[in-house]
Design a protein around this motif. Structure first.
Motif, PDB file in Angstrom:
ATOM      1  N   TRP A   8       0.550  -1.207   0.052  1.00  0.00           N
ATOM      2  CA  TRP A   8       0.164  -0.041  -0.041  1.00  0.00           C
ATOM      3  C   TRP A   8       0.882   1.195  -0.121  1.00  0.00           C
ATOM      4  N   LYS A  11       2.030   2.823  -3.356  1.00  0.00           N
ATOM      5  CA  LYS A  11       0.926   2.958  -4.436  1.00  0.00           C
ATOM      6  C   LYS A  11       1.212   4.470  -4.505  1.00  0.00           C
ATOM      7  N   ARG A  12       0.667   5.171  -5.590  1.00  0.00           N
ATOM      8  CA  ARG A  12       0.855   6.503  -6.120  1.00  0.00           C
ATOM      9  C   ARG A  12      -0.271   7.197  -4.976  1.00  0.00           C
ATOM     10  N   TYR A  13      -0.011   8.281  -4.509  1.00  0.00           N
ATOM     11  CA  TYR A  13      -0.787   9.407  -3.813  1.00  0.00           C
ATOM     12  C   TYR A  13      -0.937   8.576  -2.434  1.00  0.00           C
ATOM     13  N   SER A  14      -0.277   7.398  -2.023  1.00  0.00           N
ATOM     14  CA  SER A  14      -0.492   6.778  -0.847  1.00  0.00           C
ATOM     15  C   SER A  14       0.057   7.867   0.027  1.00  0.00           C
ATOM     16  N   ARG A  15      -0.754   7.916   1.565  1.00  0.00           N
ATOM     17  CA  ARG A  15      -0.038   8.420   2.804  1.00  0.00           C
ATOM     18  C   ARG A  15       0.216   7.682   3.824  1.00  0.00           C
TER      19      ARG A  15
END
Length: 168
Positions: A8, A11-15
């Motif tokens: 997780w 992943k792109r734009y994961s915080r």
């Protein structure tokens, strides 16, 4: 589930940031290769506690209890710091030393009560409250480090030790 959890953060734009804390250095290597590949392996190694740090933590955990001699706390801290610096080990030794001290105090109180009953003395000759001393710490440390497994390894021959090392 672990694969998805560790995947997780990539992943792109994961915080999401996953921080794993382990007592062993080889935890990532123990995971399946598929899970291990998802880890962004950046290890931070924390050193063990020092003698003053262990003493401070132990005194804080003991709080208002006045049952440990200062020298007993110091010896316990020194023993643990010289081996691992693991505060859990120091607290385990302190707990066992307190149990030994309590058992001895109860046995002594029973002897005094028995002697008073035999001699028909109603005097309360009980001594002051028991204190955990260096002797109790040494007994507890010896008890906790001489388990059957450790004794078996200590008394194993060279070839038996080599076999154990190769299996591990």
């Amino acid at each position: 589930v672990l694969y998805n959890l560790f995947d997780w953060p990539s992943k792109r734009y994961s915080r999401l940031v996953v921080v794993g804390i382990a007592n062993t250095m080889d935890l990532p290597e123990r995971l399946l290769p598929r899970i291990h590949s998802r880890l962004g392996l950046e290890r931070v190694i924390f050193p063990g506690y020092t003698v003053p740090q262990i003493e401070t933590i132990m005194k804080a955990r003991l709080g208002e209890l006045d049952v440990f001699e200062d020298t007993a706390v110091e010896i316990c801290a020194r023993k643990v710091a010289s081996i691992s610096g693991d505060i859990r080990r120091a607290l385990q030794i302190a707990r066992r030393a307190a149990e030994i001290c309590d058992r001895e105090a109860n046995e002594m109180a029973e002897e005094i009560d028995l002697n008073n009953t035999i001699n028909n003395n109603n005097n309360n000759n009980r001594s002051k409250d028991p204190y955990v001393t260096i002797r109790h710490i040494n007994l507890a440390h010896k008890e906790l480090t001489t388990t059957a497994y450790i004794l078996a390894i200590k008394h194993a021959s060279l070839f038996e030790r080599l076999l154990l090392a190769s299996v591990v």
